[in-house]
Write a protein that holds these residues in place. Structure first.
Motif, PDB file in Angstrom:
ATOM      1  N   VAL A   1       0.793  -1.232   0.000  1.00 58.64           N
ATOM      2  CA  VAL A   1       0.000   0.000   0.000  1.00 58.64           C
ATOM      3  C   VAL A   1       0.827   1.285   0.000  1.00 58.64           C
ATOM      4  O   VAL A   1       0.270   2.377  -0.156  1.00 58.64           O
ATOM      5  CB  VAL A   1      -0.971   0.025   1.209  1.00 58.64           C
ATOM      6  CG1 VAL A   1      -1.980  -1.095   1.122  1.00 58.64           C
ATOM      7  CG2 VAL A   1      -0.188  -0.065   2.526  1.00 58.64           C
ATOM      8  N   SER A   2       2.141   1.182   0.163  1.00 55.52           N
ATOM      9  CA  SER A   2       2.974   2.388   0.187  1.00 55.52           C
ATOM     10  C   SER A   2       3.763   2.608  -1.101  1.00 55.52           C
ATOM     11  O   SER A   2       4.387   3.652  -1.276  1.00 55.52           O
ATOM     12  CB  SER A   2       3.951   2.337   1.378  1.00 55.52           C
ATOM     13  OG  SER A   2       3.251   2.346   2.604  1.00 55.52           O
ATOM     14  N   LEU A   3       3.741   1.626  -1.993  1.00 61.35           N
ATOM     15  CA  LEU A   3       4.438   1.794  -3.269  1.00 61.35           C
ATOM     16  C   LEU A   3       3.702   2.822  -4.130  1.00 61.35           C
ATOM     17  O   LEU A   3       2.479   2.775  -4.241  1.00 61.35           O
ATOM     18  CB  LEU A   3       4.502   0.473  -4.029  1.00 61.35           C
ATOM     19  CG  LEU A   3       5.454  -0.607  -3.514  1.00 61.35           C
ATOM     20  CD1 LEU A   3       5.321  -1.874  -4.357  1.00 61.35           C
ATOM     21  CD2 LEU A   3       6.898  -0.120  -3.534  1.00 61.35           C
ATOM     22  N   THR A   4       4.455   3.731  -4.757  1.00 63.65           N
ATOM     23  CA  THR A   4       3.834   4.725  -5.634  1.00 63.65           C
ATOM     24  C   THR A   4       4.142   4.453  -7.110  1.00 63.65           C
ATOM     25  O   THR A   4       3.422   4.948  -7.985  1.00 63.65           O
ATOM     26  CB  THR A   4       4.307   6.146  -5.284  1.00 63.65           C
ATOM     27  OG1 THR A   4       5.736   6.198  -5.355  1.00 63.65           O
ATOM     28  CG2 THR A   4       3.850   6.522  -3.874  1.00 63.65           C
ATOM     29  N   SER A   5       5.186   3.687  -7.378  1.00 60.91           N
ATOM     30  CA  SER A   5       5.507   3.333  -8.763  1.00 60.91           C
ATOM     31  C   SER A   5       6.273   2.021  -8.791  1.00 60.91           C
ATOM     32  O   SER A   5       6.945   1.665  -7.824  1.00 60.91           O
ATOM     33  CB  SER A   5       6.326   4.438  -9.452  1.00 60.91           C
ATOM     34  OG  SER A   5       7.594   4.564  -8.841  1.00 60.91           O
TER      35      SER A   5
ATOM     36  N   ASP B   1      -2.969   0.787  -3.196  1.00 65.62           N
ATOM     37  CA  ASP B   1      -3.825   1.959  -3.351  1.00 65.62           C
ATOM     38  C   ASP B   1      -3.093   3.248  -3.682  1.00 65.62           C
ATOM     39  O   ASP B   1      -3.678   4.182  -4.223  1.00 65.62           O
ATOM     40  CB  ASP B   1      -4.669   2.162  -2.088  1.00 65.62           C
ATOM     41  CG  ASP B   1      -5.755   1.117  -1.952  1.00 65.62           C
ATOM     42  OD1 ASP B   1      -5.976   0.375  -2.935  1.00 65.62           O
ATOM     43  OD2 ASP B   1      -6.390   1.037  -0.891  1.00 65.62           O
ATOM     44  N   LYS B   2      -1.784   3.342  -3.360  1.00 65.11           N
ATOM     45  CA  LYS B   2      -1.020   4.560  -3.672  1.00 65.11           C
ATOM     46  C   LYS B   2      -0.238   4.435  -4.976  1.00 65.11           C
ATOM     47  O   LYS B   2       0.426   5.388  -5.394  1.00 65.11           O
ATOM     48  CB  LYS B   2      -0.067   4.890  -2.526  1.00 65.11           C
ATOM     49  CG  LYS B   2      -0.769   5.329  -1.244  1.00 65.11           C
ATOM     50  CD  LYS B   2       0.244   5.721  -0.171  1.00 65.11           C
ATOM     51  CE  LYS B   2      -0.461   6.157   1.108  1.00 65.11           C
ATOM     52  NZ  LYS B   2       0.512   6.523   2.174  1.00 65.11           N
ATOM     53  N   LEU B   3      -0.333   3.277  -5.590  1.00 67.03           N
ATOM     54  CA  LEU B   3       0.420   3.034  -6.818  1.00 67.03           C
ATOM     55  C   LEU B   3      -0.138   3.892  -7.953  1.00 67.03           C
ATOM     56  O   LEU B   3      -1.294   3.739  -8.343  1.00 67.03           O
ATOM     57  CB  LEU B   3       0.341   1.551  -7.181  1.00 67.03           C
ATOM     58  CG  LEU B   3       1.295   1.025  -8.249  1.00 67.03           C
ATOM     59  CD1 LEU B   3       2.744   1.168  -7.795  1.00 67.03           C
ATOM     60  CD2 LEU B   3       0.988  -0.445  -8.557  1.00 67.03           C
ATOM     61  N   ILE B   4       0.690   4.797  -8.474  1.00 68.79           N
ATOM     62  CA  ILE B   4       0.269   5.710  -9.532  1.00 68.79           C
ATOM     63  C   ILE B   4       0.608   5.155 -10.911  1.00 68.79           C
ATOM     64  O   ILE B   4      -0.177   5.273 -11.850  1.00 68.79           O
ATOM     65  CB  ILE B   4       0.905   7.096  -9.344  1.00 68.79           C
ATOM     66  CG1 ILE B   4       0.432   7.726  -8.032  1.00 68.79           C
ATOM     67  CG2 ILE B   4       0.581   8.011 -10.521  1.00 68.79           C
ATOM     68  CD1 ILE B   4       1.134   9.022  -7.684  1.00 68.79           C
ATOM     69  N   SER B   5       1.780   4.528 -11.026  1.00 67.43           N
ATOM     70  CA  SER B   5       2.194   4.025 -12.340  1.00 67.43           C
ATOM     71  C   SER B   5       2.870   2.662 -12.230  1.00 67.43           C
ATOM     72  O   SER B   5       3.571   2.373 -11.261  1.00 67.43           O
ATOM     73  CB  SER B   5       3.145   5.019 -13.015  1.00 67.43           C
ATOM     74  OG  SER B   5       4.360   5.119 -12.299  1.00 67.43           O
TER      75      SER B   5
END
Length: 242
Positions: free
Chosen positions: A64-68, A90-94
């Motif tokens: 849940v803390s990964l953004t890419s 949920d925080k994954l943007i790309s």
């Protein structure tokens, strides 16, 4: 090592991982490998050799803390299971899946599924749906895009390759709440079967690609569809052949 399933499962406080010395060339199973690594903010898997991996089910589930994630080096040519691979990130943007071969994947159920706050905006690369025998709908667990309300970038190919062309309920494609960019939508429409050149499809009824209501078809997209023999039923949100 051939099996790395659940290797870091529920390491929920783990913030960093250096896997640069891993030799994964013989690994066949990465099921849930990073499942519930809730505190990881980044993950470098650029050295991973996944050429023999067949199972990536839930591999990054609840990260849940990964953004890419850049997974463009992954060889997915033998993978058959990607069920819930990025679900609840949920925080994954790309996610960069450029170069992936998913032709053998038969299970993409809830692949990118998340909560109502799912941030996923860009999936770079394309998903080959050749191995799927069922279509997907917004609320169905078989839909890899279920819950992706912010998705703008995604390309789908071979949407109907292995479909039963007499049962629309099995293989109709519904993009749900996604809001894909025009270039991606054009790509998807261009991947639809050509009803004019492929004579065996001309008598097929109710082939439906349902677009998000946020998308309006451009003139270019309508022309691509009609040149293939498709009838545009509603230019604001879906097209179908009858």
């Amino acid at each position: 090592v051939t099996n790395m399933s659940y290797m870091f499962y529920y390491c929920s406080s783990l913030k960093t991982l250096d896997l640069s010395n891993f030799d994964t060339s013989k690994v066949t199973n990465m099921y849930g490998m990073f499942n519930y690594c809730r505190s990881l903010t980044s993950l470098d898997l650029s050295n991973f050799n996944t050429s023999n991996v067949t199972n990536m089910d839930s591999m990054f589930n609840y990260c849940v803390s990964l953004t890419s994630l850049d997974l463009s080096n992954f060889d997915t040519s033998k993978v058959t299971n990607m069920n819930g691979m990025f679900s609840y990130c949920d925080k994954l943007i790309s996610v960069d899946i450029t170069g992936w071969n998913t032709a053998k994947v038969t299970n993409m159920n809830s692949m990118f599924y998340g909560s109502s706050t799912m941030a996923l905006t860009h999936v770079y690369g394309e998903l080959d749906l050749s191995g799927l025998t069922n279509g997907f709908y917004p609320s169905s667990y078989t839909n890899p895009l279920r819950g992706c309300v912010n998705l703008e970038t995604l390309k789908l190919k071979n949407i109907y390759k292995n479909c039963n062309m007499t049962n629309a309920s099995k293989w109709s494609i519904n993009l749900g709440d996604t809001n894909v960019k025009d270039d991606c939508l054009t790509y998807i429409i261009d991947q639809l079967p050509d009803l004019i050149s492929d004579k065996k499809l001309t008598t097929t009824t109710n082939i439906i690609l349902t677009l998000p209501k946020t998308n309006a078809l451009t003139e270019e997209q309508v022309k691509i569809a009609t040149d293939k023999g498709w009838q545009v039923a509603n230019t604001t949100y879906h097209l179908a052949s009858y």
